[in-house]
Write an enzyme that holds these catalytic residues in place. Structure first.
Site, PDB file in Angstrom:
ATOM      1  N   GLY A   1       0.790  -1.231   0.000  1.00  0.00           N
ATOM      2  CA  GLY A   1       0.000   0.000   0.000  1.00  0.00           C
ATOM      3  C   GLY A   1       0.816   1.271   0.000  1.00  0.00           C
TER       4      GLY A   1
ATOM      5  N   SER B   1       1.928   8.072   2.071  1.00  0.00           N
ATOM      6  CA  SER B   1       1.131   6.869   2.373  1.00  0.00           C
ATOM      7  C   SER B   1       1.273   6.456   3.837  1.00  0.00           C
ATOM      8  CB  SER B   1       1.588   5.695   1.501  1.00  0.00           C
ATOM      9  OG  SER B   1       1.380   5.976   0.141  1.00  0.00           O
TER      10      SER B   1
ATOM     11  N   ASP C   1      -0.697  -6.367  -7.664  1.00  0.00           N
ATOM     12  CA  ASP C   1      -2.032  -5.804  -7.830  1.00  0.00           C
ATOM     13  C   ASP C   1      -2.986  -6.831  -7.229  1.00  0.00           C
ATOM     14  OD1 ASP C   1      -4.594  -5.228  -8.707  1.00  0.00           O
ATOM     15  OD2 ASP C   1      -3.987  -4.676 -10.735  1.00  0.00           O
ATOM     16  N   VAL C   2      -3.661  -6.479  -6.148  1.00  0.00           N
ATOM     17  CA  VAL C   2      -4.450  -7.488  -5.423  1.00  0.00           C
ATOM     18  C   VAL C   2      -5.679  -7.976  -6.190  1.00  0.00           C
ATOM     19  CG1 VAL C   2      -3.637  -6.835  -3.122  1.00  0.00           C
ATOM     20  CG2 VAL C   2      -5.705  -5.744  -4.060  1.00  0.00           C
TER      21      VAL C   2
ATOM     22  N   ILE D   1      -4.234  -0.980   1.848  1.00  0.00           N
ATOM     23  CA  ILE D   1      -4.748  -0.931   0.474  1.00  0.00           C
ATOM     24  C   ILE D   1      -6.227  -0.589   0.473  1.00  0.00           C
ATOM     25  CG2 ILE D   1      -5.287  -2.404  -1.509  1.00  0.00           C
ATOM     26  CD1 ILE D   1      -2.720  -3.938  -0.927  1.00  0.00           C
TER      27      ILE D   1
ATOM     28  N   ALA E   1     -11.733   2.796  -4.429  1.00  0.00           N
ATOM     29  CA  ALA E   1     -13.126   2.894  -4.903  1.00  0.00           C
ATOM     30  C   ALA E   1     -13.101   3.809  -6.119  1.00  0.00           C
ATOM     31  CB  ALA E   1     -14.038   3.459  -3.828  1.00  0.00           C
TER      32      ALA E   1
ATOM     33  N   TYR F   1     -18.287   9.178   1.836  1.00  0.00           N
ATOM     34  CA  TYR F   1     -17.499   7.954   2.004  1.00  0.00           C
ATOM     35  C   TYR F   1     -18.180   6.767   1.312  1.00  0.00           C
ATOM     36  CZ  TYR F   1     -13.143   6.676   4.161  1.00  0.00           C
ATOM     37  OH  TYR F   1     -11.833   6.350   4.354  1.00  0.00           O
TER      38      TYR F   1
ATOM     39  N   LYS G   1     -15.082  -0.764   4.536  1.00  0.00           N
ATOM     40  CA  LYS G   1     -14.390  -0.747   5.835  1.00  0.00           C
ATOM     41  C   LYS G   1     -15.146  -1.578   6.875  1.00  0.00           C
ATOM     42  CE  LYS G   1     -10.859   1.855   4.720  1.00  0.00           C
ATOM     43  NZ  LYS G   1      -9.618   1.158   4.334  1.00  0.00           N
TER      44      LYS G   1
ATOM     45  N   LEU H   1      -2.926  10.336  -1.031  1.00  0.00           N
ATOM     46  CA  LEU H   1      -3.503  10.197  -2.369  1.00  0.00           C
ATOM     47  C   LEU H   1      -4.936   9.653  -2.287  1.00  0.00           C
ATOM     48  CD1 LEU H   1      -2.270  10.586  -5.206  1.00  0.00           C
ATOM     49  CD2 LEU H   1      -1.778   8.127  -5.230  1.00  0.00           C
TER      50      LEU H   1
HETATM   51  P1  NAD Z   1      -2.547   5.845  -0.342  1.00  0.00           P
HETATM   52  O1  NAD Z   1      -3.206   6.293  -1.590  1.00  0.00           O
HETATM   53  O2  NAD Z   1      -1.173   6.305  -0.098  1.00  0.00           O
HETATM   54  O3  NAD Z   1      -2.591   4.255  -0.205  1.00  0.00           O
HETATM   55  C1  NAD Z   1      -3.586   3.452  -0.821  1.00  0.00           C
HETATM   56  C2  NAD Z   1      -2.826   2.333  -1.484  1.00  0.00           C
HETATM   57  O4  NAD Z   1      -3.725   1.357  -2.029  1.00  0.00           O
HETATM   58  C3  NAD Z   1      -1.954   2.833  -2.648  1.00  0.00           C
HETATM   59  O5  NAD Z   1      -0.617   2.463  -2.443  1.00  0.00           O
HETATM   60  C4  NAD Z   1      -2.519   2.095  -3.844  1.00  0.00           C
HETATM   61  O6  NAD Z   1      -1.548   1.785  -4.818  1.00  0.00           O
HETATM   62  C5  NAD Z   1      -3.060   0.831  -3.164  1.00  0.00           C
HETATM   63  N1  NAD Z   1      -3.956   0.085  -4.047  1.00  0.00           N
HETATM   64  C6  NAD Z   1      -5.109   0.521  -4.651  1.00  0.00           C
HETATM   65  N2  NAD Z   1      -5.568  -0.441  -5.468  1.00  0.00           N
HETATM   66  C7  NAD Z   1      -4.705  -1.503  -5.376  1.00  0.00           C
HETATM   67  C8  NAD Z   1      -4.623  -2.780  -5.979  1.00  0.00           C
HETATM   68  N3  NAD Z   1      -5.540  -3.196  -6.880  1.00  0.00           N
HETATM   69  N4  NAD Z   1      -3.602  -3.610  -5.637  1.00  0.00           N
HETATM   70  C9  NAD Z   1      -2.666  -3.216  -4.742  1.00  0.00           C
HETATM   71  N5  NAD Z   1      -2.680  -2.015  -4.146  1.00  0.00           N
HETATM   72  C10 NAD Z   1      -3.682  -1.169  -4.462  1.00  0.00           C
HETATM   73  O7  NAD Z   1      -3.523   6.356   0.837  1.00  0.00           O
HETATM   74  P2  NAD Z   1      -3.570   6.015   2.390  1.00  0.00           P
HETATM   75  O8  NAD Z   1      -4.438   7.057   2.979  1.00  0.00           O
HETATM   76  O9  NAD Z   1      -2.210   5.806   2.916  1.00  0.00           O
HETATM   77  O10 NAD Z   1      -4.392   4.664   2.409  1.00  0.00           O
HETATM   78  C11 NAD Z   1      -3.921   3.503   3.086  1.00  0.00           C
HETATM   79  C12 NAD Z   1      -5.060   2.889   3.885  1.00  0.00           C
HETATM   80  O11 NAD Z   1      -5.373   3.754   4.968  1.00  0.00           O
HETATM   81  C13 NAD Z   1      -6.348   2.690   3.092  1.00  0.00           C
HETATM   82  O12 NAD Z   1      -6.941   1.472   3.487  1.00  0.00           O
HETATM   83  C14 NAD Z   1      -7.194   3.849   3.565  1.00  0.00           C
HETATM   84  O13 NAD Z   1      -8.574   3.617   3.423  1.00  0.00           O
HETATM   85  C15 NAD Z   1      -6.775   3.887   5.021  1.00  0.00           C
HETATM   86  N6  NAD Z   1      -7.135   5.113   5.743  1.00  0.00           N
HETATM   87  C16 NAD Z   1      -6.711   6.316   5.303  1.00  0.00           C
HETATM   88  C17 NAD Z   1      -7.059   7.448   6.000  1.00  0.00           C
HETATM   89  C18 NAD Z   1      -6.642   8.791   5.521  1.00  0.00           C
HETATM   90  O14 NAD Z   1      -7.275   9.784   5.899  1.00  0.00           O
HETATM   91  N7  NAD Z   1      -5.585   8.891   4.719  1.00  0.00           N
HETATM   92  C19 NAD Z   1      -7.831   7.351   7.167  1.00  0.00           C
HETATM   93  C20 NAD Z   1      -8.236   6.097   7.610  1.00  0.00           C
HETATM   94  C21 NAD Z   1      -7.876   4.964   6.885  1.00  0.00           C
END
Ligand code: NAD
Length: 258
Positions: A15, A21, A66-67, A94, A97, A158, A165, A197
């Site tokens: 991720g 990230s 890629d999952v 990861i 949406a 959301y 989630k 991102l």
């Molecule tokens: P991010 O965009 O840096 O990370 C999301 C990651 O998911 C990316 O690296 C992307 O490449 C990966 N991804 C998407 N589709 C994929 C696929 N098919 N195969 C493999 N990887 C895939 O953003 P983030 O905020 O660091 O998100 C990480 C986690 O934290 C997510 O689950 C997000 O929902 C969760 N989260 C984020 C926040 C926030 O405010 N940033 C708050 C709570 C939870």
């Protein structure tokens, strides 16, 4: 003073897209504690930025995964088996949406958008765990995923990600129950909003950040470093008695009743 020593332990961190990230913040903490890392990137577009980040953490492997493509997960498992032999840590950061499903009416979410979000953001936790299980069960392990309050509350925009989630958090409990006898722990961090991102894909995210900081007991937003520290704690023996939990790293926002 308690120091966390993860030397001799291996972590698969999924991720990382860039330096913002949340998975990257956890990766940095794990590496600083002595762990050996493998970072995966979702596709060629992210390869150079992830390789560049990995280069700052000596000894770190990078692999594509890629999952939505099981073969890429199996390739990662095979490569890790050859190169590391075992895994003690899995970070699942990861989520995905479609943009059009994160705005407008949730009630109108098309089937393919719903399935895509659930597949990447929730099913991938069990699918990846299953495919790397032979590496994880050798000496016990800790798995951490990242969730958000929309799993249990209605949050504007959301939409389908809240559904994903909710499934993710239930999957954490079910996996914790099933893998507990193998000494594998599974937990989620429910993070407050952090500008990344993925977060910037949520319509009205900037307003959410402002409102969160105003309402949270600590009167601020959390940092990705604070999420990283909780990830380190959950990966370490300091949390050896904790499994199946959702730990809030949100400056206290989730306790508020108004
Ligand atoms: P991010 O965009 O840096 O990370 C999301 C990651 O998911 C990316 O690296 C992307 O490449 C990966 N991804 C998407 N589709 C994929 C696929 N098919 N195969 C493999 N990887 C895939 O953003 P983030 O905020 O660091 O998100 C990480 C986690 O934290 C997510 O689950 C997000 O929902 C969760 N989260 C984020 C926040 C926030 O405010 N940033 C708050 C709570 C939870």
């Amino acid at each position: 003073m308690v120091t966390i020593d993860l030397s001799g332990r291996n972590a698969l961190v999924m991720g990382v897209a860039n330096h913002r990230s949340l998975s990257w913040a956890i990766a940095q903490r794990l590496h600083a504690a002595g762990a050996r890392l493998c970072l995966t990137y979702a596709g060629e577009r992210l390869q150079s930025s992830v390789e560049e980040l990995a280069g700052t953490l000596p000894g770190t492997l990078t692999l594509e995964c890629d999952v939505t493509r099981d073969a890429t997960i199996d390739t990662v498992a095979a490569r890790l088996g050859e190169q590391l032999g075992s895994l003690q840590m899995l970070v699942h950061g990861i989520a995905f949406a479609r943009k059009e499903d994160l705005e407008g009416a949730f009630v109108a979410t098309p089937r393919e958008g719903f399935m895509a979000a659930l597949d990447v953001s929730a099913y991938s936790l069990l699918n990846v765990t299953h495919r790397v299980l032979p590496l994880l069960e050798k000496q016990g392990a800790s798995i951490v995923t990242l969730s958000y309050l929309a799993a249990e509350r209605a949050v504007p925009s959301y939409n389908v990600m809240g559904s994903a989630k909710a499934v993710l958090e239930q999957s954490v409990r079910q996996l914790a129950y099933e893998l507990g006898p193998k000494a594998i722990r599974v937990n989620a961090i429910s993070a407050g909003p952090v500008s990344t991102l993925a977060a910037r894909g949520i319509h009205g995210f900037t307003g959410m950040l402002k409102q969160h900081a105003e309402k949270a007991p600590l009167k601020r937003n959390v940092t990705k470093e604070e999420v990283g520290s909780c990830g380190l704690f959950l990966m370490s023996d300091l949390s050896s008695g904790i499994t199946g939990e959702v730990i809030y790293v949100d400056a206290g926002y989730s306790i508020m009743g108004w």
